[in-house]
Design a protein around this motif. Sequence first.
Motif, PDB file in Angstrom:
ATOM      1  N   ILE A   1       0.843  -1.190   0.000  1.00  0.00           N
ATOM      2  CA  ILE A   1       0.000   0.000   0.000  1.00  0.00           C
ATOM      3  C   ILE A   1       0.883   1.248   0.000  1.00  0.00           C
ATOM      4  O   ILE A   1       1.893   1.308   0.716  1.00  0.00           O
ATOM      5  CB  ILE A   1      -0.949   0.000   1.212  1.00  0.00           C
ATOM      6  N   GLU A   2       0.511   2.242  -0.792  1.00  0.00           N
ATOM      7  CA  GLU A   2       1.284   3.471  -0.906  1.00  0.00           C
ATOM      8  C   GLU A   2       0.505   4.645  -0.305  1.00  0.00           C
ATOM      9  O   GLU A   2      -0.716   4.601  -0.145  1.00  0.00           O
ATOM     10  CB  GLU A   2       1.603   3.758  -2.375  1.00  0.00           C
ATOM     11  N   ARG A   3       1.222   5.717  -0.008  1.00  0.00           N
ATOM     12  CA  ARG A   3       0.617   6.887   0.633  1.00  0.00           C
ATOM     13  C   ARG A   3      -0.551   7.455  -0.168  1.00  0.00           C
ATOM     14  O   ARG A   3      -1.563   7.867   0.401  1.00  0.00           O
ATOM     15  CB  ARG A   3       1.687   7.958   0.857  1.00  0.00           C
ATOM     16  N   ARG A   4      -0.423   7.474  -1.474  1.00  0.00           N
ATOM     17  CA  ARG A   4      -1.465   8.055  -2.313  1.00  0.00           C
ATOM     18  C   ARG A   4      -2.793   7.312  -2.215  1.00  0.00           C
ATOM     19  O   ARG A   4      -3.848   7.848  -2.577  1.00  0.00           O
ATOM     20  CB  ARG A   4      -1.006   8.086  -3.772  1.00  0.00           C
ATOM     21  N   GLU A   5      -2.766   6.077  -1.719  1.00  0.00           N
ATOM     22  CA  GLU A   5      -3.984   5.276  -1.614  1.00  0.00           C
ATOM     23  C   GLU A   5      -4.770   5.543  -0.338  1.00  0.00           C
ATOM     24  O   GLU A   5      -5.919   5.098  -0.214  1.00  0.00           O
ATOM     25  CB  GLU A   5      -3.625   3.793  -1.658  1.00  0.00           C
ATOM     26  N   LEU A   6      -4.183   6.236   0.629  1.00  0.00           N
ATOM     27  CA  LEU A   6      -4.828   6.407   1.930  1.00  0.00           C
ATOM     28  C   LEU A   6      -6.278   6.898   1.830  1.00  0.00           C
ATOM     29  O   LEU A   6      -7.161   6.353   2.508  1.00  0.00           O
ATOM     30  CB  LEU A   6      -4.002   7.349   2.812  1.00  0.00           C
ATOM     31  N   PRO A   7      -6.599   7.923   1.022  1.00  0.00           N
ATOM     32  CA  PRO A   7      -7.979   8.422   1.000  1.00  0.00           C
ATOM     33  C   PRO A   7      -9.014   7.418   0.485  1.00  0.00           C
ATOM     34  O   PRO A   7     -10.219   7.623   0.696  1.00  0.00           O
ATOM     35  CB  PRO A   7      -7.890   9.639   0.064  1.00  0.00           C
ATOM     36  N   SER A   8      -8.565   6.352  -0.168  1.00  0.00           N
ATOM     37  CA  SER A   8      -9.512   5.361  -0.697  1.00  0.00           C
ATOM     38  C   SER A   8      -9.652   4.143   0.210  1.00  0.00           C
ATOM     39  O   SER A   8     -10.446   3.240  -0.084  1.00  0.00           O
ATOM     40  CB  SER A   8      -9.068   4.896  -2.088  1.00  0.00           C
ATOM     41  N   LEU A   9      -8.927   4.120   1.328  1.00  0.00           N
ATOM     42  CA  LEU A   9      -8.876   2.912   2.150  1.00  0.00           C
ATOM     43  C   LEU A   9      -9.951   2.884   3.232  1.00  0.00           C
ATOM     44  O   LEU A   9     -10.422   3.916   3.706  1.00  0.00           O
ATOM     45  CB  LEU A   9      -7.512   2.788   2.832  1.00  0.00           C
ATOM     46  N   GLU A  10     -10.322   1.660   3.604  1.00  0.00           N
ATOM     47  CA  GLU A  10     -11.042   1.417   4.845  1.00  0.00           C
ATOM     48  C   GLU A  10     -10.302   0.321   5.597  1.00  0.00           C
ATOM     49  O   GLU A  10      -9.666  -0.542   4.995  1.00  0.00           O
ATOM     50  CB  GLU A  10     -12.502   1.015   4.605  1.00  0.00           C
ATOM     51  N   CYS A  11     -10.392   0.384   6.920  1.00  0.00           N
ATOM     52  CA  CYS A  11      -9.693  -0.572   7.776  1.00  0.00           C
ATOM     53  C   CYS A  11     -10.712  -1.383   8.555  1.00  0.00           C
ATOM     54  O   CYS A  11     -11.576  -0.811   9.236  1.00  0.00           O
ATOM     55  CB  CYS A  11      -8.763   0.166   8.728  1.00  0.00           C
ATOM     56  N   GLY A  12     -10.610  -2.694   8.464  1.00  0.00           N
ATOM     57  CA  GLY A  12     -11.479  -3.591   9.212  1.00  0.00           C
ATOM     58  C   GLY A  12     -10.682  -4.400  10.217  1.00  0.00           C
ATOM     59  O   GLY A  12      -9.625  -4.938   9.883  1.00  0.00           O
ATOM     60  N   ILE A  13     -11.180  -4.462  11.446  1.00  0.00           N
ATOM     61  CA  ILE A  13     -10.551  -5.256  12.494  1.00  0.00           C
ATOM     62  C   ILE A  13     -11.476  -6.398  12.868  1.00  0.00           C
ATOM     63  O   ILE A  13     -12.671  -6.192  13.106  1.00  0.00           O
ATOM     64  CB  ILE A  13     -10.265  -4.409  13.753  1.00  0.00           C
TER      65      ILE A  13
END
Length: 244
Positions: free
Chosen positions: A104-116
């Motif tokens: 994963i790259e920095r530019r992708e952060l706004p498109s991410l979701e995190c599931g725990i």
Amino acid sequence: MSLLPSKSMEGDQADKGDNVCTREHCFHAFDALYCALTSSDPISPNFVDERYPLFVTWNTRSSRAGRSPKLRGCIGNFDAMPLREGLAEYALISAFKDSRFRKIERRELPSLECGISLLTDFEDASSYLDWTVGTHGIYISFPNPSLYPPSSSAPSPLSSSAYLPRFNSRDTLTATYLPDVIPDQGWDKAEAVESAMRKAGWNGAITEETFRTVKLRRYQSRKCVVGWEEFVRWRRENGDDDIS
């Protein structure tokens, strides 16, 4: 990643209720990735440092309405870990070391979701069909089918294999599916176990005899998901005025 569910977890977390996994857990994992990619200072976690087996999942959200998120990375550990350390560690492992995906790259952060997913209620199943779709995740282990002779009998799918020679751990194949994966794929129980056997690395024929060599542990999970916008608000609420 440890893929061996600990029997000591049976019953340990069974009575914790439905507030086991919270948004704070997701924010802590997201913060680990954000800080790794931006060299920002981490925010101290605000949750009790309990111990759980855990998985961290990264998904990419589509810019088109109505489209499901796409998996970007998912790795976890079946050994109970302190949550503060474990979530941060596996946030980075699943982001950077899932062999199915590029890092994963920095530019992708706004498109991410995190599931725990925090794993609970581990139980040995009586057969490969002794579990419920939509409730249980499955962890399977089975001897490499190429190492044992076929049987000419056709016993019940609920019985155990009549002939199972001894194998060492190098001859055993393993795989797991989290509880939400199976209904998302539309599989029934037999289809899920067959897919798990393929995931474990077996590419040969799968017969009833092969199915009956599977040892299955079922488990449940408590899950929470947050997206980038929620994470940004959380960082701002905790004093980061520079995040955008």
